[in-house]
Design a protein around this motif. Structure first.
Motif, PDB file in Angstrom:
ATOM      1  N   LEU A  62       0.827  -1.202   0.000  1.00  0.00           N
ATOM      2  CA  LEU A  62       0.000   0.000   0.000  1.00  0.00           C
ATOM      3  C   LEU A  62       0.863   1.255   0.000  1.00  0.00           C
ATOM      4  CD1 LEU A  62      -2.702   1.444   0.095  1.00  0.00           C
ATOM      5  CD2 LEU A  62      -2.721   1.091   2.587  1.00  0.00           C
ATOM      6  N   SER A  63       1.925   1.266   0.785  1.00  0.00           N
ATOM      7  CA  SER A  63       2.825   2.415   0.799  1.00  0.00           C
ATOM      8  C   SER A  63       3.417   2.654  -0.589  1.00  0.00           C
ATOM      9  CB  SER A  63       3.949   2.195   1.815  1.00  0.00           C
ATOM     10  OG  SER A  63       4.848   3.277   1.791  1.00  0.00           O
ATOM     11  N   ALA A  64       3.826   1.588  -1.254  1.00  0.00           N
ATOM     12  CA  ALA A  64       4.381   1.716  -2.614  1.00  0.00           C
ATOM     13  C   ALA A  64       3.336   2.259  -3.583  1.00  0.00           C
ATOM     14  CB  ALA A  64       4.896   0.362  -3.091  1.00  0.00           C
ATOM     15  N   ASP A  65       2.114   1.749  -3.500  1.00  0.00           N
ATOM     16  CA  ASP A  65       1.046   2.197  -4.411  1.00  0.00           C
ATOM     17  C   ASP A  65       0.659   3.646  -4.144  1.00  0.00           C
ATOM     18  OD1 ASP A  65       1.166  -0.370  -5.413  1.00  0.00           O
ATOM     19  OD2 ASP A  65      -0.817  -0.969  -4.697  1.00  0.00           O
ATOM     20  N   LEU A  66       0.586   4.017  -2.879  1.00  0.00           N
ATOM     21  CA  LEU A  66       0.266   5.411  -2.533  1.00  0.00           C
ATOM     22  C   LEU A  66       1.361   6.353  -3.021  1.00  0.00           C
ATOM     23  CD1 LEU A  66      -1.114   4.839   1.058  1.00  0.00           C
ATOM     24  CD2 LEU A  66      -2.421   5.844  -0.835  1.00  0.00           C
ATOM     25  N   THR A  67       2.606   5.958  -2.820  1.00  0.00           N
ATOM     26  CA  THR A  67       3.737   6.780  -3.264  1.00  0.00           C
ATOM     27  C   THR A  67       3.718   6.931  -4.782  1.00  0.00           C
ATOM     28  OG1 THR A  67       5.043   6.071  -1.362  1.00  0.00           O
ATOM     29  CG2 THR A  67       6.254   7.003  -3.215  1.00  0.00           C
ATOM     30  N   ALA A  68       3.454   5.845  -5.501  1.00  0.00           N
ATOM     31  CA  ALA A  68       3.387   5.890  -6.966  1.00  0.00           C
ATOM     32  C   ALA A  68       2.262   6.801  -7.446  1.00  0.00           C
ATOM     33  CB  ALA A  68       3.206   4.482  -7.527  1.00  0.00           C
ATOM     34  N   ALA A  69       1.199   6.920  -6.645  1.00  0.00           N
ATOM     35  CA  ALA A  69       0.065   7.776  -7.004  1.00  0.00           C
ATOM     36  C   ALA A  69       0.283   9.225  -6.558  1.00  0.00           C
ATOM     37  CB  ALA A  69      -1.220   7.226  -6.380  1.00  0.00           C
ATOM     38  N   GLY A  70       1.430   9.520  -5.956  1.00  0.00           N
ATOM     39  CA  GLY A  70       1.756  10.895  -5.579  1.00  0.00           C
ATOM     40  C   GLY A  70       1.385  11.281  -4.154  1.00  0.00           C
ATOM     41  N   TYR A  71       1.058  10.317  -3.326  1.00  0.00           N
ATOM     42  CA  TYR A  71       0.690  10.596  -1.922  1.00  0.00           C
ATOM     43  C   TYR A  71       1.839  10.220  -1.002  1.00  0.00           C
ATOM     44  CZ  TYR A  71      -3.948  10.923  -3.928  1.00  0.00           C
ATOM     45  OH  TYR A  71      -5.018  11.278  -4.701  1.00  0.00           O
ATOM     46  N   HIS A  72       1.834  10.820   0.178  1.00  0.00           N
ATOM     47  CA  HIS A  72       2.850  10.537   1.178  1.00  0.00           C
ATOM     48  C   HIS A  72       2.175   9.950   2.414  1.00  0.00           C
ATOM     49  CE1 HIS A  72       6.630  10.921   3.336  1.00  0.00           C
ATOM     50  NE2 HIS A  72       5.925  11.349   4.357  1.00  0.00           N
ATOM     51  N   PRO A  73       2.181   8.622   2.530  1.00  0.00           N
ATOM     52  CA  PRO A  73       1.555   8.020   3.704  1.00  0.00           C
ATOM     53  C   PRO A  73       2.352   8.349   4.968  1.00  0.00           C
ATOM     54  CG  PRO A  73       2.618   6.338   2.349  1.00  0.00           C
ATOM     55  CD  PRO A  73       2.737   7.627   1.622  1.00  0.00           C
ATOM     56  N   ALA A  98      -5.161   4.479   8.502  1.00  0.00           N
ATOM     57  CA  ALA A  98      -4.151   5.215   7.751  1.00  0.00           C
ATOM     58  C   ALA A  98      -4.234   6.718   7.980  1.00  0.00           C
ATOM     59  CB  ALA A  98      -4.330   4.927   6.258  1.00  0.00           C
ATOM     60  N   LYS A  99      -3.059   7.335   8.043  1.00  0.00           N
ATOM     61  CA  LYS A  99      -2.934   8.791   8.078  1.00  0.00           C
ATOM     62  C   LYS A  99      -2.218   9.206   6.800  1.00  0.00           C
ATOM     63  CE  LYS A  99      -2.466   8.954  13.083  1.00  0.00           C
ATOM     64  NZ  LYS A  99      -1.540   9.255  14.204  1.00  0.00           N
ATOM     65  N   ILE A 100      -2.975   9.861   5.921  1.00  0.00           N
ATOM     66  CA  ILE A 100      -2.440  10.287   4.626  1.00  0.00           C
ATOM     67  C   ILE A 100      -3.025  11.654   4.324  1.00  0.00           C
ATOM     68  CG2 ILE A 100      -2.175   9.722   2.184  1.00  0.00           C
ATOM     69  CD1 ILE A 100      -3.198   6.834   3.065  1.00  0.00           C
ATOM     70  N   THR A 101      -2.190  12.631   4.167  1.00  0.00           N
ATOM     71  CA  THR A 101      -2.662  13.983   3.874  1.00  0.00           C
ATOM     72  C   THR A 101      -2.988  14.125   2.392  1.00  0.00           C
ATOM     73  OG1 THR A 101      -1.243  14.822   5.633  1.00  0.00           O
ATOM     74  CG2 THR A 101      -2.052  16.446   4.053  1.00  0.00           C
ATOM     75  N   GLY A 102      -4.103  14.811   2.099  1.00  0.00           N
ATOM     76  CA  GLY A 102      -4.427  15.195   0.741  1.00  0.00           C
ATOM     77  C   GLY A 102      -5.082  14.140  -0.129  1.00  0.00           C
ATOM     78  N   LYS A 110      -9.880   2.913  -3.088  1.00  0.00           N
ATOM     79  CA  LYS A 110      -9.513   2.300  -4.368  1.00  0.00           C
ATOM     80  C   LYS A 110      -8.071   1.780  -4.324  1.00  0.00           C
ATOM     81  CE  LYS A 110      -8.747   3.577  -9.162  1.00  0.00           C
ATOM     82  NZ  LYS A 110      -8.646   4.702 -10.088  1.00  0.00           N
ATOM     83  N   ILE A 111      -7.150   2.609  -3.849  1.00  0.00           N
ATOM     84  CA  ILE A 111      -5.744   2.211  -3.790  1.00  0.00           C
ATOM     85  C   ILE A 111      -5.544   1.089  -2.778  1.00  0.00           C
ATOM     86  CG2 ILE A 111      -3.400   3.004  -3.222  1.00  0.00           C
ATOM     87  CD1 ILE A 111      -4.217   5.757  -4.418  1.00  0.00           C
ATOM     88  N   ALA A 112      -6.233   1.171  -1.641  1.00  0.00           N
ATOM     89  CA  ALA A 112      -6.116   0.130  -0.613  1.00  0.00           C
ATOM     90  C   ALA A 112      -6.615  -1.214  -1.143  1.00  0.00           C
ATOM     91  CB  ALA A 112      -6.874   0.534   0.649  1.00  0.00           C
ATOM     92  N   LYS A 113      -7.706  -1.224  -1.849  1.00  0.00           N
ATOM     93  CA  LYS A 113      -8.265  -2.473  -2.395  1.00  0.00           C
ATOM     94  C   LYS A 113      -7.313  -3.086  -3.424  1.00  0.00           C
ATOM     95  CE  LYS A 113     -11.316  -5.705  -2.926  1.00  0.00           C
ATOM     96  NZ  LYS A 113     -11.306  -6.802  -1.961  1.00  0.00           N
ATOM     97  N   THR A 114      -6.754  -2.241  -4.267  1.00  0.00           N
ATOM     98  CA  THR A 114      -5.795  -2.732  -5.258  1.00  0.00           C
ATOM     99  C   THR A 114      -4.567  -3.318  -4.573  1.00  0.00           C
ATOM    100  OG1 THR A 114      -6.557  -1.155  -6.923  1.00  0.00           O
ATOM    101  CG2 THR A 114      -4.348  -2.063  -7.222  1.00  0.00           C
TER     102      THR A 114
END
Length: 136
Positions: A62-73, A98-102, A110-114
């Motif tokens: 999930l961290s990798a997918d969030l980072t790839a989508a431009g988010y900073h977990p 999860a704590k994720i800004t923005g 969606k990202i978590a399910k993927t």
């Protein structure tokens, strides 16, 4: 990459005991036994180790997918609960906080399910997986 662990078991299923050692040394003759697996013992057991593997793998994916989508977990806290029913491991319940800004909740879900569907451990386990994802 290949990783390994070794299990040593001595005795019968109910009266015996064993220990686990992992290649990294994180597990070093870590005890396990019948009571810890099927009753309420304090040693580890295979299901607990499966839960740790699933929670850890999912959080990293999930961290990798969030980072790839431009988010900073900021923080991902995942608990996996493995169900052993009548000698069969049937389910892994993942609960994520999860704590994720923005990020919107819709995008987060969606990202978590993927990530749950593509996590290598999720794919290795032949069981039902349920994900509850909470965005703070």
């Amino acid at each position: 990459m290949k990783k390994q662990a070794t299990a040593v078991w001595n005795g019968t299923i109910k009266d015996g005991k064993g220990h686990l050692t992992s290649q990294s040394g994180v597990l070093k003759q870590t005890p396990y036994n019948f009571v810890s697996r099927f009753e309420n013992g304090t040693d580890t057991n295979p299901e607990e180790l499966m839960a740790a593997a699933h929670a850890g793998c999912f959080s990293m994916k999930l961290s990798a997918d969030l980072t790839a989508a431009g988010y900073h977990p900021e923080e991902l806290t995942t608990t996996s609960t493995i169900t052993l029913d009548k000698g069969v491991i049937t389910k892994s319940d993942l609960e994520l906080i999860a704590k994720i800004t923005g990020i919107t909740d819709e995008e987060f879900q969606k990202i978590a399910k993927t990530a749950e569907e593509t996590c290598p451990v999720s794919n290795a386990y032949n069981l039902e997986i349920y994900l509850k994802a909470i965005l703070l």
